[in-house]
Design a protein around this motif. Structure first.
Motif, short mmCIF file in Angstrom:
data_model
loop_
_atom_site.label_atom_id
_atom_site.label_comp_id
_atom_site.label_asym_id
_atom_site.label_seq_id
_atom_site.Cartn_x
_atom_site.Cartn_y
_atom_site.Cartn_z
N GLY A 164 43.51 34.63 35.74
CA GLY A 164 42.29 34.79 34.97
C GLY A 164 41.08 34.95 35.84
N ALA A 165 39.95 35.13 35.17
CA ALA A 165 38.70 35.37 35.87
C ALA A 165 38.24 34.13 36.65
CB ALA A 165 37.62 35.79 34.88
N GLY A 166 38.77 32.96 36.30
CA GLY A 166 38.33 31.73 36.96
C GLY A 166 39.20 31.29 38.11
N TYR A 203 47.46 34.97 30.56
CA TYR A 203 46.02 34.87 30.80
C TYR A 203 45.54 33.45 30.52
CZ TYR A 203 41.18 36.31 31.15
OH TYR A 203 39.87 36.44 31.56
N GLU A 204 44.56 33.00 31.26
CA GLU A 204 44.11 31.61 31.23
C GLU A 204 43.78 31.10 29.83
OE1 GLU A 204 40.40 31.15 33.39
OE2 GLU A 204 39.87 33.25 33.06
N ASP A 205 43.02 31.88 29.04
CA ASP A 205 42.60 31.41 27.72
C ASP A 205 43.77 31.39 26.73
OD1 ASP A 205 39.92 30.96 28.44
OD2 ASP A 205 39.44 33.08 28.20
N ASP A 206 44.72 32.31 26.89
CA ASP A 206 45.91 32.28 26.04
C ASP A 206 46.75 31.03 26.35
OD1 ASP A 206 45.12 34.70 25.01
OD2 ASP A 206 46.55 35.89 26.16
N CYS A 207 46.91 30.75 27.63
CA CYS A 207 47.64 29.56 28.05
C CYS A 207 47.00 28.31 27.47
CB CYS A 207 47.68 29.50 29.57
SG CYS A 207 48.66 28.14 30.24
N ALA A 208 45.69 28.22 27.56
CA ALA A 208 44.98 27.05 27.04
C ALA A 208 45.10 26.95 25.53
CB ALA A 208 43.50 27.13 27.45
N THR A 287 46.62 41.43 26.58
CA THR A 287 47.56 42.32 27.27
C THR A 287 47.28 42.30 28.76
OG1 THR A 287 46.15 44.27 27.11
CG2 THR A 287 47.60 43.82 25.23
N LEU A 288 48.27 42.73 29.53
CA LEU A 288 48.09 42.75 30.98
C LEU A 288 46.94 43.66 31.40
CD1 LEU A 288 49.14 41.62 33.65
CD2 LEU A 288 50.76 43.52 33.74
N ARG A 294 39.54 42.11 33.08
CA ARG A 294 38.63 40.97 33.08
C ARG A 294 38.52 40.35 34.48
NH1 ARG A 294 40.70 37.82 27.61
NH2 ARG A 294 40.34 39.55 26.15
N VAL A 295 39.65 40.22 35.15
CA VAL A 295 39.64 39.67 36.50
C VAL A 295 38.83 40.57 37.43
CG1 VAL A 295 41.06 39.07 38.51
CG2 VAL A 295 41.82 38.44 36.21
N TYR A 296 39.03 41.88 37.31
CA TYR A 296 38.31 42.83 38.16
C TYR A 296 36.80 42.72 37.91
CZ TYR A 296 37.10 47.20 40.48
OH TYR A 296 36.54 48.14 41.31
N GLN A 297 36.41 42.72 36.65
CA GLN A 297 34.98 42.66 36.34
C GLN A 297 34.35 41.36 36.81
OE1 GLN A 297 33.08 45.12 35.25
NE2 GLN A 297 34.89 46.47 35.21
N ALA A 298 35.08 40.26 36.69
CA ALA A 298 34.55 38.97 37.13
C ALA A 298 34.36 38.94 38.64
CB ALA A 298 35.49 37.84 36.70
N GLN A 299 35.33 39.47 39.38
CA GLN A 299 35.18 39.50 40.84
C GLN A 299 34.10 40.48 41.27
OE1 GLN A 299 38.53 39.58 43.44
NE2 GLN A 299 39.84 38.39 42.07
N LEU A 300 34.01 41.59 40.57
CA LEU A 300 32.95 42.57 40.89
C LEU A 300 31.58 41.95 40.68
CD1 LEU A 300 32.51 45.56 41.70
CD2 LEU A 300 32.39 46.09 39.24
N GLN A 301 31.43 41.22 39.58
CA GLN A 301 30.15 40.55 39.31
C GLN A 301 29.89 39.46 40.35
OE1 GLN A 301 29.86 38.90 35.38
NE2 GLN A 301 27.73 38.29 35.63
N GLY A 302 30.94 38.77 40.75
CA GLY A 302 30.79 37.72 41.75
C GLY A 302 30.35 38.25 43.09
N ARG A 303 30.83 39.44 43.45
CA ARG A 303 30.43 40.04 44.72
C ARG A 303 28.99 40.54 44.65
NH1 ARG A 303 34.74 41.36 48.13
NH2 ARG A 303 33.59 43.10 49.08
N ALA A 304 28.59 40.98 43.46
CA ALA A 304 27.22 41.48 43.30
C ALA A 304 26.21 40.34 43.24
CB ALA A 304 27.13 42.32 42.03
N ASN A 305 26.68 39.18 42.73
CA ASN A 305 25.77 38.03 42.57
C ASN A 305 26.43 36.79 43.18
OD1 ASN A 305 23.65 39.30 40.71
ND2 ASN A 305 25.54 39.65 39.57
N PRO A 306 26.61 36.75 44.51
CA PRO A 306 27.26 35.58 45.13
C PRO A 306 26.41 34.35 44.97
CG PRO A 306 26.29 37.01 46.80
CD PRO A 306 26.16 37.75 45.51
#
Length: 307
Positions: A164-166, A203-208, A287-288, A294-306
């Motif tokens: 997941g994104a986290g 995915y993390e939220d489905d698991c939870a 879905t996969l 979601r993972v890609y977008q989260a990491q992309l945002q993280g790199r843009a806003n460390p």
């Protein structure tokens, strides 16, 4: 109906996802995990405060930094802290124990890595081939014994490959997050097992969501009962197919390095099929391709806003 008081132990990918399943405030304690003795003292001292009042009680043990390559000595420490925590509930009054529902996050890979005939179910004999797997089963056994002695109700979730994104990128696990990181950074990602290795990704939220629904359902079980359930998407994909899907979504192939690492304790085929509370499997809806995006977008945002 009185809302349960929830204590989610472990602030990683799964713990944070479990917290998001409900808007209820959760019980919080700062645990000094680097100090095993101090962490156990902190956890046990907090039990009285957590159990005060007359509300239903829910504990989710989502803690642990062990992976298949973690030394046994470190895993033994984690298990000992968990067992000591259970002993803290054993000594609580009967009215506290009767209000308690307890969840333990365990591992499909740890339990079945040496099992010869997938897909695995809850009735498949366990066959660990690493200290990690043996430790997870030790913790499961400790929870079953404590639950029977203490008269509360418990759920053991043997979880497949959660992502997941986290995801904590500093932890040496989480292939999907590592592959996405490689796509973004251009640095090669090491893949230690063959590309036809089959894994079930949830995915993390489905698991939870499955865990949350399962813990709610424990109320209908008799006191002293422990339920074991496989938690996954019930759909396995090869690592090669995972790489192809990520390439399709991002329109370029990230660099990977095959082999060259420690694959001890890894199985080639971890397909599963749950036979317990199977209606809860319908809560797995991501879905996969959706999850990868979601993972890609989260990491992309993280790199843009460390941070």
């Amino acid at each position: 109906m009185i809302a349960p008081r929830r204590w989610i132990i472990g602030r990683g990918l799964l713990g944070r996802a479990v917290e998001r399943t409900r808007p209820d405030e959760t019980f919080r304690v700062a645990v000094p995990w680097a100090d095993p003795g101090g962490s156990l003292d902190t956890l046990r001292e907090a039990i009285d405060t957590f159990a005060s009042g007359d509300r239903p009680l829910e504990v989710y043990w989502c803690a642990g930094r062990g992976v298949t390559s973690t030394p046994r000595e470190q895993l033994d420490v984690e298990a000992s802290v968990f067992e000591g925590f259970l002993d803290g509930f054993r000594t609580q009054p009967a009215d506290v124990r009767s209000r308690l529902a307890f969840f333990l996050a365990s591992s499909v890979g740890g339990a079945y890595a040496g099992s010869p005939a997938p897909p695995f179910t809850e009735s498949t004999p366990v066959a660990p081939i690493s200290a990690y797997g043996e430790t997870k089963l030790r913790m499961e056994s400790a929870l079953r014994e404590a639950t029977g002695d203490g008269g509360w109700r418990s759920l053991i979730g043997r979880i497949t490959n959660i992502y997941g994104a986290g995801q904590d990128l500093s932890k040496p696990q989480g292939l999907i997050s590592a592959l996405v990181k490689g796509h973004l950074s251009g640095q090669p990602t090491s893949v230690y097992v063959p590309l036809d290795t089959l894994r079930d990704y949830i995915y993390e939220d489905d698991c939870a969501a499955v865990i949350d629904a399962g813990v709610r359902r424990l109320d209908a079980e008799p006191e002293g009962r422990t339920i074991t359930k496989l938690v996954g998407a019930m759909r396995a994909v090869s690592i090669g197919a995972l790489l192809s899907e990520l390439t399709r979504i991002r329109r370029h192939r990230g660099p990977i390095v095959l082999g060259g690492g420690d694959a001890h304790g890894q199985s080639l085929d971890l397909r599963i099929r749950s036979e317990v509370w199977t209606d809860l499997d319908g809560l797995v809806r991501t879905t996969l391709p959706e999850g990868l995006s979601r993972v890609y977008q989260a990491q992309l945002q993280g790199r843009a806003n460390p941070r």
